[in-house]
Write a protein that holds these residues in place. Structure first.
Motif, PDB file in Angstrom:
ATOM      1  N   LYS A 206       0.825  -1.069   0.050  1.00 53.54           N
ATOM      2  CA  LYS A 206       0.032  -0.074   0.118  1.00 53.54           C
ATOM      3  C   LYS A 206       0.907   1.227   0.026  1.00 53.54           C
ATOM      4  CE  LYS A 206      -4.001  -1.901   2.358  1.00 53.54           C
ATOM      5  NZ  LYS A 206      -4.892  -1.892   3.500  1.00 53.54           N
ATOM      6  N   GLN A 207       1.927   1.190   0.778  1.00 57.54           N
ATOM      7  CA  GLN A 207       3.006   2.390   0.794  1.00 57.54           C
ATOM      8  C   GLN A 207       3.569   2.684  -0.648  1.00 57.54           C
ATOM      9  OE1 GLN A 207       5.680   1.744   3.684  1.00 57.54           O
ATOM     10  NE2 GLN A 207       4.159   1.989   5.522  1.00 57.54           N
ATOM     11  N   LYS A 208       3.703   1.450  -1.234  1.00 57.88           N
ATOM     12  CA  LYS A 208       4.469   1.477  -2.659  1.00 57.88           C
ATOM     13  C   LYS A 208       3.504   2.056  -3.516  1.00 57.88           C
ATOM     14  CE  LYS A 208       7.719  -2.139  -2.622  1.00 57.88           C
ATOM     15  NZ  LYS A 208       8.096  -3.320  -3.065  1.00 57.88           N
ATOM     16  N   ARG A 209       2.054   1.744  -3.523  1.00 51.46           N
ATOM     17  CA  ARG A 209       1.117   2.247  -4.306  1.00 51.46           C
ATOM     18  C   ARG A 209       0.914   3.626  -4.413  1.00 51.46           C
ATOM     19  NH1 ARG A 209      -4.408  -0.533  -3.138  1.00 51.46           N
ATOM     20  NH2 ARG A 209      -3.340  -2.428  -3.040  1.00 51.46           N
ATOM     21  N   HIS A 210       1.144   4.502  -3.092  1.00 49.38           N
ATOM     22  CA  HIS A 210       1.055   5.991  -3.069  1.00 49.38           C
ATOM     23  C   HIS A 210       2.250   6.595  -3.285  1.00 49.38           C
ATOM     24  CE1 HIS A 210      -2.835   5.693  -1.055  1.00 49.38           C
ATOM     25  NE2 HIS A 210      -2.321   4.821  -0.199  1.00 49.38           N
ATOM     26  N   SER A 211       3.374   5.824  -3.477  1.00 50.09           N
ATOM     27  CA  SER A 211       4.736   6.497  -3.777  1.00 50.09           C
ATOM     28  C   SER A 211       5.323   6.151  -5.001  1.00 50.09           C
ATOM     29  CB  SER A 211       5.928   6.146  -2.764  1.00 50.09           C
ATOM     30  OG  SER A 211       5.991   4.623  -2.887  1.00 50.09           O
ATOM     31  N   GLN A 212       4.696   5.345  -5.750  1.00 48.25           N
ATOM     32  CA  GLN A 212       5.233   4.688  -6.974  1.00 48.25           C
ATOM     33  C   GLN A 212       3.919   4.601  -8.014  1.00 48.25           C
ATOM     34  OE1 GLN A 212       7.385   0.962  -6.778  1.00 48.25           O
ATOM     35  NE2 GLN A 212       9.191   1.928  -5.381  1.00 48.25           N
ATOM     36  N   GLU A 213       4.411   4.347  -9.215  1.00 40.08           N
ATOM     37  CA  GLU A 213       3.283   4.092 -10.216  1.00 40.08           C
ATOM     38  C   GLU A 213       2.465   2.964  -9.582  1.00 40.08           C
ATOM     39  OE1 GLU A 213       4.963   3.976 -14.059  1.00 40.08           O
ATOM     40  OE2 GLU A 213       5.700   6.263 -14.082  1.00 40.08           O
ATOM     41  N   PRO A 214       1.134   2.947 -10.027  1.00 41.41           N
ATOM     42  CA  PRO A 214       0.433   1.598  -9.882  1.00 41.41           C
ATOM     43  C   PRO A 214       0.968   0.317 -10.631  1.00 41.41           C
ATOM     44  CG  PRO A 214      -0.918   3.271 -10.909  1.00 41.41           C
ATOM     45  CD  PRO A 214       0.406   3.874 -10.865  1.00 41.41           C
ATOM     46  N   GLU A 215       1.071  -0.720 -10.194  1.00 38.71           N
ATOM     47  CA  GLU A 215       1.561  -1.756 -10.659  1.00 38.71           C
ATOM     48  C   GLU A 215       0.605  -2.645 -11.669  1.00 38.71           C
ATOM     49  OE1 GLU A 215       4.406  -4.200  -7.674  1.00 38.71           O
ATOM     50  OE2 GLU A 215       2.759  -3.595  -6.437  1.00 38.71           O
ATOM     51  N   THR A 216       1.004  -3.326 -12.444  1.00 40.68           N
ATOM     52  CA  THR A 216       0.078  -3.866 -13.299  1.00 40.68           C
ATOM     53  C   THR A 216      -0.522  -5.068 -12.633  1.00 40.68           C
ATOM     54  OG1 THR A 216       1.818  -5.378 -14.087  1.00 40.68           O
ATOM     55  CG2 THR A 216       1.435  -3.245 -15.230  1.00 40.68           C
ATOM     56  N   ALA A 217      -1.879  -5.418 -13.314  1.00 48.04           N
ATOM     57  CA  ALA A 217      -2.538  -6.816 -12.535  1.00 48.04           C
ATOM     58  C   ALA A 217      -1.626  -7.851 -12.854  1.00 48.04           C
ATOM     59  CB  ALA A 217      -3.929  -6.895 -13.429  1.00 48.04           C
ATOM     60  N   GLN A 218      -0.761  -8.007 -13.916  1.00 52.48           N
ATOM     61  CA  GLN A 218      -0.137  -9.335 -14.012  1.00 52.48           C
ATOM     62  C   GLN A 218       0.815  -9.455 -12.624  1.00 52.48           C
ATOM     63  OE1 GLN A 218      -0.289 -11.565 -16.664  1.00 52.48           O
ATOM     64  NE2 GLN A 218       1.023 -12.628 -15.388  1.00 52.48           N
ATOM     65  N   LYS A 219       1.512  -8.265 -12.545  1.00 47.97           N
ATOM     66  CA  LYS A 219       2.628  -8.207 -11.290  1.00 47.97           C
ATOM     67  C   LYS A 219       1.727  -8.448 -10.104  1.00 47.97           C
ATOM     68  CE  LYS A 219       6.198  -5.257 -12.987  1.00 47.97           C
ATOM     69  NZ  LYS A 219       7.191  -4.246 -12.609  1.00 47.97           N
ATOM     70  N   LYS A 220       0.512  -7.780  -9.725  1.00 50.34           N
ATOM     71  CA  LYS A 220      -0.113  -8.070  -8.565  1.00 50.34           C
ATOM     72  C   LYS A 220      -0.532  -9.584  -8.221  1.00 50.34           C
ATOM     73  CE  LYS A 220      -1.656  -3.452  -8.231  1.00 50.34           C
ATOM     74  NZ  LYS A 220      -2.719  -2.416  -7.775  1.00 50.34           N
ATOM     75  N   LEU A 221      -0.977  -9.927  -9.602  1.00 50.79           N
ATOM     76  CA  LEU A 221      -1.393 -11.474  -9.589  1.00 50.79           C
ATOM     77  C   LEU A 221      -0.207 -12.374  -9.045  1.00 50.79           C
ATOM     78  CD1 LEU A 221      -3.554 -13.539  -9.930  1.00 50.79           C
ATOM     79  CD2 LEU A 221      -2.860 -13.595 -12.290  1.00 50.79           C
ATOM     80  N   ALA A 222       0.855 -12.222  -9.558  1.00 52.71           N
ATOM     81  CA  ALA A 222       2.058 -13.135  -9.609  1.00 52.71           C
ATOM     82  C   ALA A 222       2.392 -12.844  -7.971  1.00 52.71           C
ATOM     83  CB  ALA A 222       3.346 -12.604 -10.301  1.00 52.71           C
ATOM     84  N   GLU A 223       2.305 -11.806  -7.385  1.00 51.32           N
ATOM     85  CA  GLU A 223       2.723 -11.630  -5.973  1.00 51.32           C
ATOM     86  C   GLU A 223       1.760 -12.261  -5.063  1.00 51.32           C
ATOM     87  OE1 GLU A 223       3.014  -7.544  -4.987  1.00 51.32           O
ATOM     88  OE2 GLU A 223       4.650  -7.023  -6.481  1.00 51.32           O
ATOM     89  N   ILE A 224       0.681 -12.090  -5.425  1.00 55.24           N
ATOM     90  CA  ILE A 224      -0.566 -12.911  -4.601  1.00 55.24           C
ATOM     91  C   ILE A 224      -0.347 -14.363  -4.541  1.00 55.24           C
ATOM     92  CG2 ILE A 224      -3.050 -13.465  -4.397  1.00 55.24           C
ATOM     93  CD1 ILE A 224      -3.660 -10.381  -5.412  1.00 55.24           C
TER      94      ILE A 224
END
Length: 293
Positions: free
Chosen positions: A14-32
């Protein structure tokens, strides 16, 4: 301890979401998927057992863990699958689901379907059909007018040919009758028409012809054909002969004849073919001879 690590993971994200550009759905799915696989393996739970508990097909669970977005359904349904998978592992399903975006990823528009083009509205179709009807009417009218003109032309040509044949037949009959007349009849005709029997007084004859109606005509001057054809209304022609001038008309009523600048008179009845012979030895050449043609 693992749950605490997951809490720190989501907090950092969440902190990265406010400080950096939004991540792609592909990256988020990979992390999950990585987090869920690690937790499952720590608990020594096989993927088939998770499929039985969550009632999710094994290939979909495998796609979540591998981060294969193209193997999963629409984002909103994928979010629900992630939630059920996390809750089956005893984790906070809502937290995992909220981390995955439901907005559809931008897709390339390389393929265009027929719906991407301009849509035809009822007004467009109405104008198109109106244009087709107008074009069809114009083509039909041109075809009909062309056929009528051709018929009229053929009719006029047939009429002219009929007059020509009728006049020729009348001329042949008149000449045959003249060849059969005795000399005494010729003398009587000379007296009746005012002709002078003295042939030594021959003089040239001039004939002025005015066409009140279209007619076929043949003119013979001193035994030689000078003209043969159809002349239109309003035509004025003049012929002269030293001895004899023969006029054959297909429409005698439409031809006015004046001999030696005399008074013009019709050559005959309208619509009737007639042949008239003008001789230079006539005493009164201004009037056409009254031959029965």
């Amino acid at each position: 301890m693992t749950k605490n690590l997951l809490f720190l993971f989501f907090k950092t994200t969440k902190q990265k979401r406010h400080s950096q550009e939004p991540e792609t759905a592909q990256k988020k799915l990979a992390e999950i998927g990585t987090q869920l696989r690690q937790y499952r393996e720590q608990q020594s739970i096989c993927l088939d057992k998770v499929a039985v508990v969550t009632m999710i097909r094994r290939n979909l669970l495998q796609a979540i863990e591998d981060g294969q977005l193209d193997q999963l359904p629409e984002p909103v349904y994928t979010q629900g699958l992630i939630k059920r998978y996390a809750e089956a592992m005893g984790l906070d399903g809502n937290q995992f689901a909220e981390f995955f975006p439901i907005e559809p990823p931008p897709r390339s528009r390389t393929k265009l379907s027929w719906q991407d083009g301009p849509q035809l509205r009822p007004m467009h179709l109405y104008l198109f059909y109106t244009f087709l009807i107008i074009c069809s009417v114009n083509v039909l009218s041109q075809l009909m007018s062309g056929s009528i003109t051709a018929k009229n032309g053929a009719g006029a040509e047939e009429l002219a040919l009929g007059q020509q044949e009728q006049a020729r037949a009348a001329a042949e009959a008149s000449r045959a009758s003249q060849n059969q007349k005795p000399d005494s009849y010729e003398a009587v005709e000379a007296v009746r028409t005012g002709q002078n029997s003295n042939k030594s007084g021959n003089k040239p004859v001039m004939v002025n012809v005015t066409f009140k109606a279209e007619s076929w005509m043949q003119v013979e001057v001193d035994g030689k054909t000078e003209f043969e054809g159809t002349l239109p209304t309003g035509t004025v022609r003049t012929w002269g002969a030293q001895k004899q001038l023969v006029v054959v008309a297909g429409n005698a009523g439409g031809v006015m004849v004046a001999v030696n600048n005399g008074q013009a008179e019709p050559l005959g009845a309208p619509g009737v073919a007639k042949e008239v012979v003008f001789k230079a030895n006539e005493l009164n050449p201004s009037a056409p001879p009254k031959n029965e043609g």
